[in-house]
Design a protein around this motif. Structure first.
Motif, PDB file in Angstrom:
ATOM      1  N   HIS A   1      -4.838  -9.420  -7.675  1.00 35.67           N
ATOM      2  CA  HIS A   1      -6.075  -8.665  -8.180  1.00 35.67           C
ATOM      3  C   HIS A   1      -7.300  -9.451  -7.433  1.00 35.67           C
ATOM      4  N   THR A   2      -7.465 -10.489  -7.436  1.00 34.42           N
ATOM      5  CA  THR A   2      -8.710 -11.176  -6.921  1.00 34.42           C
ATOM      6  C   THR A   2      -8.827 -10.948  -5.543  1.00 34.42           C
ATOM      7  N   ALA A   3      -7.918 -10.419  -4.964  1.00 33.85           N
ATOM      8  CA  ALA A   3      -7.773 -10.012  -3.488  1.00 33.85           C
ATOM      9  C   ALA A   3      -8.158  -8.605  -3.376  1.00 33.85           C
ATOM     10  N   VAL A   4      -7.431  -7.478  -3.885  1.00 38.50           N
ATOM     11  CA  VAL A   4      -7.364  -6.320  -3.881  1.00 38.50           C
ATOM     12  C   VAL A   4      -8.910  -5.504  -4.327  1.00 38.50           C
ATOM     13  N   VAL A   5      -9.507  -6.290  -5.265  1.00 36.17           N
ATOM     14  CA  VAL A   5     -10.656  -5.762  -5.760  1.00 36.17           C
ATOM     15  C   VAL A   5     -11.788  -5.896  -4.750  1.00 36.17           C
ATOM     16  N   GLN A   6     -11.728  -6.833  -3.731  1.00 41.47           N
ATOM     17  CA  GLN A   6     -12.589  -6.908  -2.618  1.00 41.47           C
ATOM     18  C   GLN A   6     -12.361  -5.837  -1.651  1.00 41.47           C
ATOM     19  N   SER A   7     -11.457  -4.738  -1.733  1.00 42.50           N
ATOM     20  CA  SER A   7     -11.290  -3.672  -1.010  1.00 42.50           C
ATOM     21  C   SER A   7     -12.651  -2.650  -0.984  1.00 42.50           C
ATOM     22  N   ARG A   8     -13.682  -2.936  -2.140  1.00 44.17           N
ATOM     23  CA  ARG A   8     -14.707  -1.997  -2.459  1.00 44.17           C
ATOM     24  C   ARG A   8     -15.845  -2.615  -1.711  1.00 44.17           C
ATOM     25  N   ALA A   9     -16.515  -1.835  -1.160  1.00 42.11           N
ATOM     26  CA  ALA A   9     -17.903  -2.199  -0.666  1.00 42.11           C
ATOM     27  C   ALA A   9     -19.036  -2.005  -1.591  1.00 42.11           C
ATOM     28  N   TRP A  10     -19.129  -2.763  -2.779  1.00 37.11           N
ATOM     29  CA  TRP A  10     -20.154  -2.706  -3.565  1.00 37.11           C
ATOM     30  C   TRP A  10     -21.213  -3.215  -3.112  1.00 37.11           C
ATOM     31  N   ALA A  11     -22.500  -3.197  -3.782  1.00 40.28           N
ATOM     32  CA  ALA A  11     -23.901  -3.614  -3.452  1.00 40.28           C
ATOM     33  C   ALA A  11     -23.921  -5.208  -3.461  1.00 40.28           C
ATOM     34  N   GLN A  12     -24.301  -5.782  -2.428  1.00 39.70           N
ATOM     35  CA  GLN A  12     -24.053  -7.523  -2.492  1.00 39.70           C
ATOM     36  C   GLN A  12     -25.056  -8.089  -3.428  1.00 39.70           C
ATOM     37  N   ASP A  13     -25.994  -7.667  -4.133  1.00 37.68           N
ATOM     38  CA  ASP A  13     -27.037  -8.396  -4.888  1.00 37.68           C
ATOM     39  C   ASP A  13     -26.234  -8.482  -6.428  1.00 37.68           C
ATOM     40  N   GLU A  14     -27.022  -9.075  -7.176  1.00 37.05           N
ATOM     41  CA  GLU A  14     -26.480  -9.295  -8.451  1.00 37.05           C
ATOM     42  C   GLU A  14     -26.289  -8.118  -9.334  1.00 37.05           C
ATOM     43  N   ALA A  15     -27.153  -6.985  -9.404  1.00 42.16           N
ATOM     44  CA  ALA A  15     -26.796  -5.800 -10.105  1.00 42.16           C
ATOM     45  C   ALA A  15     -25.647  -5.055  -9.426  1.00 42.16           C
ATOM     46  N   GLY A  16     -25.581  -5.003  -8.088  1.00 38.27           N
ATOM     47  CA  GLY A  16     -24.298  -4.435  -7.602  1.00 38.27           C
ATOM     48  C   GLY A  16     -22.963  -5.242  -7.917  1.00 38.27           C
ATOM     49  N   LYS A  17     -22.974  -6.460  -7.915  1.00 37.59           N
ATOM     50  CA  LYS A  17     -21.884  -7.221  -8.445  1.00 37.59           C
ATOM     51  C   LYS A  17     -21.427  -6.965  -9.857  1.00 37.59           C
ATOM     52  N   ARG A  18     -22.665  -6.995 -10.735  1.00 34.84           N
ATOM     53  CA  ARG A  18     -22.426  -6.725 -12.117  1.00 34.84           C
ATOM     54  C   ARG A  18     -21.929  -5.372 -12.537  1.00 34.84           C
ATOM     55  N   GLU A  19     -22.319  -4.287 -11.740  1.00 33.98           N
ATOM     56  CA  GLU A  19     -21.825  -3.015 -11.867  1.00 33.98           C
ATOM     57  C   GLU A  19     -20.296  -2.896 -11.522  1.00 33.98           C
ATOM     58  N   ALA A  20     -19.920  -3.582 -10.102  1.00 31.32           N
ATOM     59  CA  ALA A  20     -18.581  -3.728  -9.733  1.00 31.32           C
ATOM     60  C   ALA A  20     -17.787  -4.461 -10.628  1.00 31.32           C
ATOM     61  N   ILE A  21     -18.139  -5.348 -11.372  1.00 30.39           N
ATOM     62  CA  ILE A  21     -17.527  -6.150 -12.463  1.00 30.39           C
ATOM     63  C   ILE A  21     -17.054  -5.227 -13.646  1.00 30.39           C
TER      64      ILE A  21
END
Length: 440
Positions: free
Chosen positions: A233-253
């Protein structure tokens, strides 16, 4: 945690699909969720593989609905641990194997790699046996030949990976929905006592005090919270191209956690359905020792008065075996590349793992037939349970690193529950080992 001397940045996890799925910037909740939907289902497949079938059948036939509480508790544990996995993968942009390689000395990292490989081989053993049994039930292929035929699934892996991660995810989701449909029909046909079903979700003291119940409960735990899924899971979740800022990562989580929770809810339904069907069909009829999948298939039609239930049972088993084959291969790739920084082609990696699993499966099938494979299935899940602490404890150590996570750190209640889960897993494993050494 003193890292080894070679701390150069590793290749991204699963580089062929890394950040390959676009995430729309300006979109509504549903479109965002659909963009993130997929990795959770790849992970959920491991929670409904043939190993789950063996432990759920054994538990349901022997103890009725009692072990439903274990299935529920295991699924809730899995939901929390997989949410933490998603957070780790998104914030650190590393998978669990890569973090172990970077943060631990080699004397710790390499044994963890070896234990992860043992867990993957145990998983593969269960998938191999389950798929071979399904081939025998549906097409009459002898069990021994079916075991050897399963090596050919390496070519399925190659074809799926060449099509891209979205094709892979779509096939997995489709199979899961078919499995849900199969078990929905079986539960209706088995006509369980729903009051007893609901009471089964309340934990009973006998689960810990009865050694046989504890053994099967540990098998259910090992079949549900699977070590290789934490790496995957720690690997496949990185298949998504979320925004690299804090807001983008928070939304991705948020969306990645929703994705895995919804998928694991479906897995809980399937695992519960297997156990409920076994309890209503076999335990209620006094058949309390049905642990063999083939025996369950043969008994289902006469006890339920419907050939349909037995056929759906076998079809769902085949789909589960094929599904789990795909995700175990991906997990093996993540573990090997993350710990060793060594890359094999997916097909070669699959063949090596499958050949390791084929040896004990062929030997047991040759010597003991179907009864031996049933015991081997349950044993493989107990082995997975014994491997769990060596994946869960590193996961919790990294998730608790507030200095690295900053404002994206997990809430304190999640960390507290995560450490409690780790302590429960370690405690149950120790009791199982003590009971074994005492001759119980």
């Amino acid at each position: 945690m003193n890292p080894p001397s070679d701390v150069a940045a590793p290749t991204p996890s699963l580089p062929e699909v890394h950040r390959s799925v676009a995430v729309p910037n300006a979109a509504g909740f549903l479109r965002k969720l659909l963009a993130f939907m997929g990795p959770g289902y790849l992970v959920a497949v491991g929670y409904m593989d043939p190993g789950n079938w063996a432990t759920a059948l054994a538990g349901g036939s022997a103890f009725g609905y009692t072990l439903l509480a274990v299935a529920l508790a295991s699924s809730l544990m899995a939901m929390l641990l997989q949410a933490l996995c998603a957070r780790i993968g998104i914030v650190t942009e590393r998978d669990l194997a890569q973090l172990c390689r970077e943060r631990f000395p080699r004397a710790v990292a390499y044994p963890l790699w070896l234990l992860a490989e043992v867990a993957i081989c145990a998983t593969d053993l269960a998938e191999l046996i389950g798929t071979a049994i399904a081939l025998e039930l549906l097409f009459g292929i002898p069990l021994l030949y079916g075991v050897m035929l399963t090596a050919l699934d390496a070519f399925l892996i190659l074809w799926l990976q060449n099509k891209g991660v979205r094709w892979l995810e779509a096939l997995i989701v489709g199979f899961i929905l078919l499995i849900v449909g199969c078990f929905g029909v079986q539960v209706v046909l088995s006509d369980p006592e729903w009051g007893a079903v609901l009471r089964g979700y309340v934990p009973a003291v006998s689960i810990v005090t009865n050694e046989t119940q504890l053994y099967i409960a540990m098998g259910i735990l090992g079949a549900t919270v699977m070590p290789h899924n934490l790496y995957l899971h720690t690997a496949v979740v990185q298949s998504r191209a979320w925004a690299q800022d804090e807001a983008g990562k928070r939304e991705a989580i948020t969306f990645a956690s929703l994705d895995s929770t919804i998928a694991l809810t479906l897995a809980l339904f399937i695992n519960s359905a297997i156990l409920i069907t076994a309890a209503a069909t076999f335990h209620a009829a006094g058949r309390t020792e049905v642990a063999e999948i083939g025996e369950a298939y043969q008994l289902m039609a006469p006890l339920l008065g419907s050939v349909l239930a037995a056929k759906l049972f076998a079809i769902a088993l085949l789909l589960c075996g094929v599904n789990a084959t795909v995700t175990a291969t991906l997990a093996g790739q993540v573990v090997m590349e993350g710990f060793l920084r060594f890359r094999l082609s997916p097909v070669l990696r699959r063949l090596v793992t499958r050949l390791i699993a084929i040896v004990p499966a062929v030997a047991v099938t040759w010597l003991h037939g179907a009864s031996g494979t049933a015991q081997l299935l349950i044993l493989s899940q107990v082995v997975l349970s014994l491997q769990l602490p060596f994946a869960v404890i590193p996961l919790m150590m990294f998730a608790s690193d507030r200095k690295r996570f900053g404002r994206l750190a997990a809430p304190a209640w999640q960390l507290a529950l995560g450490w409690l889960i780790a302590a429960v897993i370690v405690g149950l494993n120790l009791k199982l080992i003590i009971d074994f050494l005492a001759g119980d």
